[in-house]
Design an enzyme around this catalytic site. Structure first.
Site, mmCIF file in Angstrom:
data_model
loop_
_atom_site.group_PDB
_atom_site.id
_atom_site.type_symbol
_atom_site.label_atom_id
_atom_site.label_comp_id
_atom_site.label_asym_id
_atom_site.label_seq_id
_atom_site.Cartn_x
_atom_site.Cartn_y
_atom_site.Cartn_z
ATOM 1 N N LYS A 100 -0.213 -18.921 5.413
ATOM 2 C CA LYS A 100 -1.169 -18.946 6.664
ATOM 3 C C LYS A 100 -1.805 -17.433 7.207
ATOM 4 O O LYS A 100 -0.442 -16.862 7.376
ATOM 5 C CB LYS A 100 -0.216 -20.102 7.127
ATOM 6 N N LYS A 103 4.492 -21.682 23.734
ATOM 7 C CA LYS A 103 6.018 -20.013 24.299
ATOM 8 C C LYS A 103 6.625 -20.495 25.658
ATOM 9 O O LYS A 103 5.325 -20.701 26.149
ATOM 10 C CB LYS A 103 4.745 -19.289 23.645
ATOM 11 N N ASP A 124 -3.071 -0.773 -3.556
ATOM 12 C CA ASP A 124 -3.861 -0.825 -2.410
ATOM 13 C C ASP A 124 -5.222 -1.317 -3.100
ATOM 14 O O ASP A 124 -6.027 -1.208 -3.443
ATOM 15 C CB ASP A 124 -5.030 0.563 -1.574
ATOM 16 N N GLU A 164 9.035 -23.485 22.234
ATOM 17 C CA GLU A 164 9.756 -21.435 21.370
ATOM 18 C C GLU A 164 9.835 -20.735 23.180
ATOM 19 O O GLU A 164 9.503 -21.131 23.870
ATOM 20 C CB GLU A 164 8.504 -20.747 20.728
ATOM 21 N N ASP A 171 -1.946 -21.965 15.699
ATOM 22 C CA ASP A 171 -0.963 -20.923 15.154
ATOM 23 C C ASP A 171 -0.095 -21.826 14.780
ATOM 24 O O ASP A 171 0.932 -22.190 13.634
ATOM 25 C CB ASP A 171 -0.313 -20.215 15.711
ATOM 26 N N ARG A 210 0.740 -1.393 0.335
ATOM 27 C CA ARG A 210 -0.083 0.191 -0.109
ATOM 28 C C ARG A 210 1.117 1.436 0.016
ATOM 29 O O ARG A 210 0.632 2.244 -0.444
ATOM 30 C CB ARG A 210 -1.193 0.366 1.057
ATOM 31 N N ASP A 269 4.010 -23.582 3.734
ATOM 32 C CA ASP A 269 3.911 -24.707 5.235
ATOM 33 C C ASP A 269 5.226 -24.357 5.696
ATOM 34 O O ASP A 269 5.792 -25.275 4.979
ATOM 35 C CB ASP A 269 3.571 -25.972 6.011
ATOM 36 N N HIS A 270 6.025 -23.278 6.566
ATOM 37 C CA HIS A 270 7.871 -23.246 6.261
ATOM 38 C C HIS A 270 8.762 -23.737 6.500
ATOM 39 O O HIS A 270 9.921 -24.401 6.669
ATOM 40 C CB HIS A 270 7.679 -21.875 6.841
ATOM 41 N N HIS A 280 2.301 -26.384 11.505
ATOM 42 C CA HIS A 280 3.545 -26.941 11.251
ATOM 43 C C HIS A 280 3.675 -28.874 11.573
ATOM 44 O O HIS A 280 4.478 -29.682 11.096
ATOM 45 C CB HIS A 280 4.305 -26.383 12.178
ATOM 46 N N LYS A 310 12.225 -26.519 5.387
ATOM 47 C CA LYS A 310 13.374 -26.392 6.435
ATOM 48 C C LYS A 310 14.348 -28.172 6.317
ATOM 49 O O LYS A 310 13.632 -29.052 5.297
ATOM 50 C CB LYS A 310 13.278 -26.417 7.871
HETATM 51 C C1 BG6 Z 1 4.866 -19.296 12.893
HETATM 52 C C2 BG6 Z 1 3.678 -18.539 13.536
HETATM 53 O O1 BG6 Z 1 4.279 -19.895 11.687
HETATM 54 O O2 BG6 Z 1 6.093 -20.045 13.203
HETATM 55 C C3 BG6 Z 1 4.675 -18.000 14.988
HETATM 56 O O3 BG6 Z 1 2.757 -18.090 13.393
HETATM 57 C C4 BG6 Z 1 5.826 -18.739 15.290
HETATM 58 O O4 BG6 Z 1 3.933 -18.324 16.130
HETATM 59 C C5 BG6 Z 1 6.661 -19.432 14.221
HETATM 60 O O5 BG6 Z 1 6.926 -18.613 15.935
HETATM 61 C C6 BG6 Z 1 7.525 -20.952 14.312
HETATM 62 O O6 BG6 Z 1 8.498 -20.638 13.120
HETATM 63 P P1 BG6 Z 1 9.713 -21.663 13.020
HETATM 64 O O7 BG6 Z 1 10.520 -21.581 11.813
HETATM 65 O O8 BG6 Z 1 10.749 -20.573 14.022
HETATM 66 O O9 BG6 Z 1 9.352 -22.606 14.167
#
Ligand code: BG6
Length: 482
Positions: free
Chosen positions: A144, A330, A90, A212, A231, A49, A173-174, A236, A178
């Site tokens: 996501k 967390k 926008d 975490e 989350d 934006r 899904d990151h 994941h 990995k």
């Molecule tokens: C994200 C979550 O998808 O993954 C976060 O929204 C989380 O809350 C994060 O901290 C963790 O990713 P990674 O790669 O640091 O384990």
């Protein structure tokens, strides 16, 4: 499933000034460029934006790269920045898309990355469709959260499906980007050793932990609406579970791998009240640093869970009677993501008469931060052993960074962006997987609502509420905390 015919020669990045873009996407693209992995013709059109010229955006991108990409990976940064142009749009108004289309120009292959709030997906896709940017082999990557439950995820998926067929939708899904997560597939399917024992005859239980140390960070509104289950577990952790539990796919391609994962996700049994524990952190100390409680960070009382432990079951032949203990939280004592495969005891010990005790084998796959694979094996303690024969577990240890010290440690998004550009969906999540994931999560949330379950408190820096320890201990299982 049709393959995408062309490697993209245009990448269109929405949300280009956002946090993900600064921390991950721009650094990953720059790193790919510096390793010579981006085609010479690839041009990157960034949009958000903010009113900015291309020149101003390049300066903004340079600052992000200097902050988030190590110096040794920034080779050719000027060349990378020259590939980028910027168009302010926008997403919610039709204006701006024509300019965007003009900037994208003719393309052989177009990759679109939506790093925006899901509420913008629909208007963005209509805008793109109107100016013809969904045509040909244009493919779209979505970040996501893809909904907050099954129904809302269907709405998003339906909106995207109006303009893009499934084989051109790349749901991120990151975790799948990995290296160590992909290595799980190599470990299982590139070795003969594990597959014969990878079942309920030999495996007693599985633990998956994503711990975490961070708290709410700056994501107040998002996180408080989401909570730990949606989350992290919905995406994941269920993907990790699916990779551990799936049958061998016939080949490493998008259809075969995802066909097998979805069968596992659909075989997840409904969770009972006694099989799930939630928690919310209070003030405490994490790695020696005093931290406030969740409600203090949030500035109000909340019932959102920051910790969840679930005992899951995969109802099929292979996994009958094998619990999968999932745990995420967390403000836990350390940052670690690991999968523990706990094997059964040997059926008969020939050493028992000699006073030696055997312990079952255990395979620990540490995904981060250490990237280790460790198999504990029983060995004889050296010595003459007048007092009897002594056995002790010793680790067979592979430290990935040492084993592959000659290779670059990559950001997960490098793999995912490259696959998006090249049109390979293997490491992206298919619609049926997302839906199966949500169905299981919705059942757990309905259980919480029915029973008016509230998260139990735990001190920051601890391993969660004591009920989570009890959840495993009732079955004679100890969480792998060391
Ligand atoms: C994200 C979550 O998808 O993954 C976060 O929204 C989380 O809350 C994060 O901290 C963790 O990713 P990674 O790669 O640091 O384990």
């Amino acid at each position: 499933m049709p393959e995408l015919a062309f490697t993209a020669d245009r990448l269109l990045l929405f949300g280009a000034t956002g946090d993900l873009s600064q921390r991950m996407l721009l650094p990953s693209l720059c790193a790919l460029n510096s390793d010579g992995l981006l085609d010479q013709d690839l041009r990157i059109v960034c949009t958000a934006r903010s009113e900015m010229s291309t020149h101003e955006f390049r300066n903004f991108a340079r600052e992000a790269l200097e902050k988030y990409l190590p110096k040794h990976r920034r080779g050719g940064m000027a060349d990378f920045l020259n590939r980028i142009s910027y168009v302010p749009v926008d997403a919610t108004t039709p204006e701006g898309y024509d300019k965007l289309a003009e900037q994208v120009g003719d393309y052989d292959g177009l990759a679109i990355f939506l790093s925006t709030a899901p509420s913008l997906f629909e208007p963005t896709i209509s805008g793109l469709e109107r100016v013809g940017l969904t045509r040909g082999n244009a493919r779209i990557a979505l970040e996501k959260p893809l909904g907050t439950d099954f129904d809302s995820s269907c709405e998003i998926n339906d909106a995207v499906a109006k303009a893009f067929p499934e084989h051109r939708i790349f749901r991120i899904d990151h975790y799948l980007g990995k290296e160590t997560v992909q290595n799980l597939l190599a470990l299982r399917f590139a070795n003969i050793l594990f597959e014969p024992v990878w079942n309920s005859n030999y495996i007693e239980h599985v633990q998956i932990t994503v711990a975490e140390t961070v708290g709410l960070e700056s994501r107040v509104a998002y996180y408080d609406d989401s909570g730990a289950l949606r989350d992290m577990v919905q995406n994941h952790m269920l993907q990790l579970l699916a990779l551990v539990a799936m049958e061998p796919p016939t080949s490493f391609d998008a259809t075969s791998v995802r066909d097998e994962k979805v069968k596992v996700l659909r075989a997840l049994r409904e969770v009972s009240k006694a099989e799930v524990v939630t928690g919310q952190y209070r003030a405490g100390a994490v790695i020696g640093e005093a931290v406030p409680g969740y409600d203090e960070e949030l500035g109000k009382d909340s019932d959102t869970e920051t910790f969840v432990a679930v005992k899951a079951h995969v109802d099929n032949w292979r996994w009958r009677g094998v619990p999968f203990y999932l745990r995420h939280g967390k403000r836990l004592p350390e940052r670690v993501t690991e999968i523990v495969i706990q094997f059964r005891c040997i059926p008969h010990s020939i050493f028992e008469g000699r006073g030696a005790v055997t312990q079952p084998n255990r395979l620990v796959i540490e995904i981060q931060p250490k990237e280790n694979i460790q198999l504990s094996m029983m060995a004889k303690v050296p010595g003459l052993g007048r007092e009897g024969l002594r056995l002790r577990p010793v680790p067979l240890d592979i430290a990935m960074p040492d084993a592959f010290s000659d290779t670059v440690r990559r950001i997960a998004y490098e793999r995912l962006l490259l696959d998006l550009i090249e049109g390979d969906q293997t490491l992206f999540v298919r619609r049926d997987e997302v839906e199966a994931q949500w169905e299981w999560i919705d059942q757990i949330r309905a259980l919480w609502a029915e029973n008016e379950m509230k998260p139990k408190t735990y001190a920051s820096g601890s391993w969660g509420p004591s009920a989570a320890i009890a959840l495993a201990e009732r079955d004679g299982v100890t969480w792998h905390d060391d």
